[in-house]
Design an enzyme around this catalytic site. Structure first.
Site, PDB file in Angstrom:
ATOM      1  N   ASP A   1       0.882  -1.165   0.000  1.00 43.59           N
ATOM      2  CA  ASP A   1       0.000   0.000   0.000  1.00 43.59           C
ATOM      3  C   ASP A   1       0.924   1.220   0.000  1.00 43.59           C
ATOM      4  OD1 ASP A   1      -1.532   2.214   0.857  1.00 43.59           O
ATOM      5  OD2 ASP A   1      -2.926   0.900   1.924  1.00 43.59           O
ATOM      6  N   VAL A   2       0.684   2.150  -0.906  1.00 38.56           N
ATOM      7  CA  VAL A   2       1.625   3.269  -1.052  1.00 38.56           C
ATOM      8  C   VAL A   2       1.661   4.183   0.172  1.00 38.56           C
ATOM      9  CG1 VAL A   2       1.570   3.328  -3.577  1.00 38.56           C
ATOM     10  CG2 VAL A   2      -0.059   4.735  -2.280  1.00 38.56           C
TER      11      VAL A   2
ATOM     12  N   ASN B   1       2.007   6.752 -10.308  1.00 40.24           N
ATOM     13  CA  ASN B   1       0.713   6.638 -11.000  1.00 40.24           C
ATOM     14  C   ASN B   1      -0.444   6.300 -10.056  1.00 40.24           C
ATOM     15  OD1 ASN B   1      -1.222   5.738 -13.240  1.00 40.24           O
ATOM     16  ND2 ASN B   1      -0.825   3.825 -12.164  1.00 40.24           N
TER      17      ASN B   1
ATOM     18  N   TYR C   1     -10.672  15.372  -4.609  1.00 38.07           N
ATOM     19  CA  TYR C   1      -9.738  14.806  -5.598  1.00 38.07           C
ATOM     20  C   TYR C   1      -8.879  15.926  -6.206  1.00 38.07           C
ATOM     21  CZ  TYR C   1      -8.134  12.511  -9.882  1.00 38.07           C
ATOM     22  OH  TYR C   1      -7.370  12.018 -10.898  1.00 38.07           O
TER      23      TYR C   1
ATOM     24  N   LYS D   1      -4.775  16.663  -5.831  1.00 40.19           N
ATOM     25  CA  LYS D   1      -3.854  16.794  -6.968  1.00 40.19           C
ATOM     26  C   LYS D   1      -3.209  18.180  -7.013  1.00 40.19           C
ATOM     27  CE  LYS D   1      -4.236  12.625  -8.689  1.00 40.19           C
ATOM     28  NZ  LYS D   1      -3.080  11.714  -8.782  1.00 40.19           N
TER      29      LYS D   1
END
Lengths: 98, 236
Positions: free
Chosen positions: B55-56, B82, B147, B151
């Site tokens: 899991d990142v 990504n 979201y 970003k």
């Protein structure tokens, strides 16, 4: 263990010295100044050294430690002053994480 | 340079999977990671693709993965961050658990991989890091508050890390794709997608090759003077 750690730091500092104009005086051993009033490293040099020492400690002692956490940065007496203070700090962190 | 060593996050499906196939075909040694094992097979990937389950946002697992990469390869040339999750909902209807998940994967995960990659790359005084932004940020799309905000944070990370890592020969750039037909947008209503496409200069979905084209440019050795940049697709 502390002598082993000092040896690792000396090795990494001597590799770093090859890239530096103002070199760390490793002939002074544990008293060689790294960062701060008596040190010669700038912040980039310190970052490079910390990353190299963390990786070498993991490779040679099998310990995955983080040296640049909030505690290290907020200490009144920085653990990055000399090779000796850095070695003391690594021993302390290693014992806590063991 | 030997075969480039490239790490791509979120390779279990979608763009991540396509990036694996692309860079394997280009002869890179590709390392991927995702929360689950991959269920696909890519021709030619055997021996050129290595997968980690991580899991990142899990610092312990991520650091162990980087330690393993360092011991195996002694270096990392490229990172493509990504992995990402989206949330399309009105702010008043967005649960806090979703907020934490989106920020965790998109911001914390990106930060963690940039940090650990830079530690590996700095030794060779060379590296290319590519982060994923989105057109939802500059277009300030309703229904994508968290979201788009996550970003926006990725863009700021990209620009500041570009300055911090520049001394080490590491460039950090981001790509901002338009909608691409993947799982990420499958739950978005068609009228929303159409309205978004209509705000682009070129009114179509993004294709995988649009993305790989920009990433290939950022990865080029000759792109060593290009850093801290965000390229948005589609003309917005």
């Amino acid at each position: 263990m502390e002598q082993k750690i000092i040896g690792i730091i000396l090795h990494e500092v001597s590799e770093l010295n090859e890239q530096l104009d103002h070199k760390v005086a490793i002939e002074n051993g544990e008293n060689a100044g790294l960062y701060g009033l008596t040190g010669v490293l700038d912040s980039l040099g310190l970052v490079t050294l910390i990353v190299a020492v963390e990786q070498a400690i993991e490779d040679e002692l099998g310990l995955a430690i983080s040296l640049a956490d909030e505690r290290a940065m907020s200490q009144k007496n920085s653990p990055f002053r000399t090779i000796g203070t850095l070695a003391d700090y690594i021993v302390k962190v290693s014992q806590e994480e063991a | 340079m030997d075969k480039p060593v490239i790490l791509i996050t979120g390779t279990s499906k979608g763009i991540g999977k396509a990036l694996v196939a692309h860079y394997v075909a280009l002869g890179h040694h590709v390392i991927g990671c995702s929360r689950n094992a991959v269920e696909w097979k890519i021709e030619g990937a055997q021996g050129n693709y290595q997968h980690y389950i991580a899991d990142v946002t899990d610092e312990v697992a991520v650091k162990a993965m980087f330690s393993d990469i360092r011991k195996q390869y002694g270096r990392l040339d490229h990172l493509i961050n990504n992995a990402g999750i989206a949330s399309m909902n009105h702010s008043m209807l967005t649960p806090l658990t979703t907020v934490h998940q989106v920020l965790g994967t998109n911001v914390v995960g990106t930060f963690l991989f940039c940090r650990e990659s830079a530690k590996l790359m700095q030794k060779k005084r060379y590296g290319r890091i590519i982060n994923f932004a989105t057109v939802a940020t500059p277009l300030k799309l309703e229904g994508e508050a968290i979201y788009a905000a996550s970003k926006a944070a990725v863009i700021t990370l990209t620009q500041i890390m570009a300055k911090e890592f520049g001394e080490y020969g590491i460039t950090v750039n981001a790509i901002g794709p338009t909608p691409v037909q993947t799982d990420l947008i499958k739950s978005v209503p068609k009228d929303k997608i159409d309205s978004l496409l209509n705000r682009q200069a070129i009114k179509r979905f993004g294709q995988f090759h649009d993305i790989s084209n920009v990433i290939d440019f950022f990865l080029k050795k000759e792109s060593d003077f290009v850093t801290g940049q965000v390229i948005f697709l589609g003309g917005i």
